[in-house]
Structure formats: C-alpha cells, structure tokens
Design an enzyme around this catalytic site. Sequence first.
Site, PDB file in Angstrom:
ATOM      1  CB  ALA A   1      41.646 100.090 106.848  1.00 47.13           C
TER       2      ALA A   1
ATOM      3  CB  ALA B   1      41.303  94.608 105.796  1.00 52.88           C
TER       4      ALA B   1
ATOM      5  CG  ASP C   1      43.890 103.243 105.050  1.00 51.94           C
ATOM      6  OD1 ASP C   1      44.876 103.985 105.201  1.00 51.94           O
ATOM      7  OD2 ASP C   1      42.747 103.544 105.434  1.00 51.94           O
TER       8      ASP C   1
ATOM      9  CE  LYS D   1      42.745 102.554 109.210  1.00 53.68           C
ATOM     10  NZ  LYS D   1      42.234 103.847 109.733  1.00 53.68           N
TER      11      LYS D   1
END
Length: 311
Positions: free
Chosen positions: A105, A109, A141, A10
């Site tokens: 992130a 992830a 996140d 992101k």
Amino acid sequence: MSVTVRVPAKVNVQLGVGGLRADGFHDLANVFFAVALGDEVTATAGEPGTGVILGCTGPDAGAVPLDDSNLAARAARLLAARHGLAEPDVRLDIAKAIPVAGGMAGGSADGAAALVACDALWGLGTPTGVLLELAAELGSDVPFALVGGVALGRGRGEILEPLPVAGTHHWVFAVADGGLSTPAVFRECDRLREEAGTGSSDTEVPTPDADPALLAALADGDTVALAAALANDLQPAALSLRPALADTLRAGTEAGALGALVSGSGPTCAFLAKDAAAAEAVAAALRASGSCRTAHATHGPVPGAAVVVEA
C-alpha cells in the site's frame, strides 16, 4: 512553509477474500498491520498558479507516476475541494522507501500522508472523521494508512475496526523485481476459483471473517501463534502470476522465519521473525539467496500518518 509527514507501509496478516460483487469489488476480512518501513511526504506552498507539482526520490522513484494518477496529487485536490478552495498550489515531494506495486500500500500511504500534510500546511484542522471519508474516496487501503496500528478492515477494506495488540513483532520484507497489478491478482483469484469449481461470485463464496486464533495471537503478543495464523487468500493468485515467489518464500523460511506469506496482492513477501536479530539474519539470507531484489528488516505495529517536521 513546508510540512513533512511520515506514513507506514502495511502487511496483511490475514487477507480473507469473498466473492466478486456486482460492483466489481470483493468483501474482505483484512487484518492490517502497520510497520516502521515507510515513506515521507513533504508539502510545500507553491507559487500562485503553479498547481500541484510532484517530486519523488528513492530506489523505486522511477516507477512512481508524477501525474494526476498519483494518489498524493489526488488527495491534495480532494482536500482542497472539500473545503471549497480553488486549485491548490502545492509541491509534494515523496521520499520513497515502500516498494512500488509491492502489495504494501505504498501509493495509498502517500495519499494518506498528502491529506495530513496539506491539512497542516493550509491550517484547515479537518476532523479525523472527515479525513477518513476522503481517504476512503481515494482507495480501499488509504484509511488504514491514516490510523496505523492494527485494524480489521471490512467491506472492501475501508471500514476499520482497531484491534488490540501487545508487544512488538519483527518483520522482513523481500522486494521483488517489478510489481504486480492488484486488479490482475484479484481477477486471477476469481479465475482460479472458477477453475477449481467453487465459483467466484459473492453468492458462491462465503463472506470472510477474521480468524479468532489470529486475533488472540495479536492481543497476547504471541509471535509464534501469529506466525502460525498468517493467511492470504490472494497468495495462490500471486504465485500463479509470479511462480518465482515460491522460491522467495522458501528461502526466508529456510533462513529461520517463523512464518511467511505474500504481502497483500504481492509481489513483496513478508516474513515474521522471532526477534530483531533473527529478522536481520533472515534479511541477510534473502539478499544472498538471489530470490529477491533486496530485503528489509523492520518492526511494528507503528502509528499511522503523522507530522514529523513543520518548517
């Protein structure tokens, strides 16, 4: 049996940071944007009694923890516990492309990807709403990595509102040597605010909100307007801790990027380009500048964590 899930990195096209709350967090107006640069996590059924085993490949593999601090391992155990399962026996192999501790992130992830991969591997059929709850337990996140696209994150970033977006935008990410600690960058943000005399608590700093001009640019697919609206309240703190990032931002802008900012808490720097060819040119100029370790051209928005292979 094994299941492979691809998950995007992101960039925060806007990161508005409120004051420090009593619980140690900050209220955010966090406009997440998912890009095609991403990791893959493969979950494979393990032998009984082996528990959760982690492996990692990729340029930054040596910087990825392969213990219980890894969000992928925590995700597997959290999902199993939610369904009343015993300690899971599963191997999680991470193919790492997202920079480690780079403000994109990557760890979050991998946590999201592990949730999706283990859910498919174990045939659980967990509802999306429950996966999002588990993701929020793992980190601020992680929920966005599940949904992808473009979304406004409120609270500490975990309360998501999908946003309308048109077209494809082309990005370049300049990867720095080493990482930056997200908590350290938030602490520096608070320190700089105190130093400036504005205060740093949630009673002194206004609650942030999304910029209407940025939201309109996303909805219209207007890359030039989006570039003009890019904003990150953590950027001064990241630059204070890593002054050399200013050279990276300058090199990308001089190479023709329409807009530039530190991605999240850094130290990765993000550049918005006019089109795919311009993005490749900016990436090449950044690699040649010596101001970063490497640079990647990519695009977005793209969907969140999704199964790509079941074998």
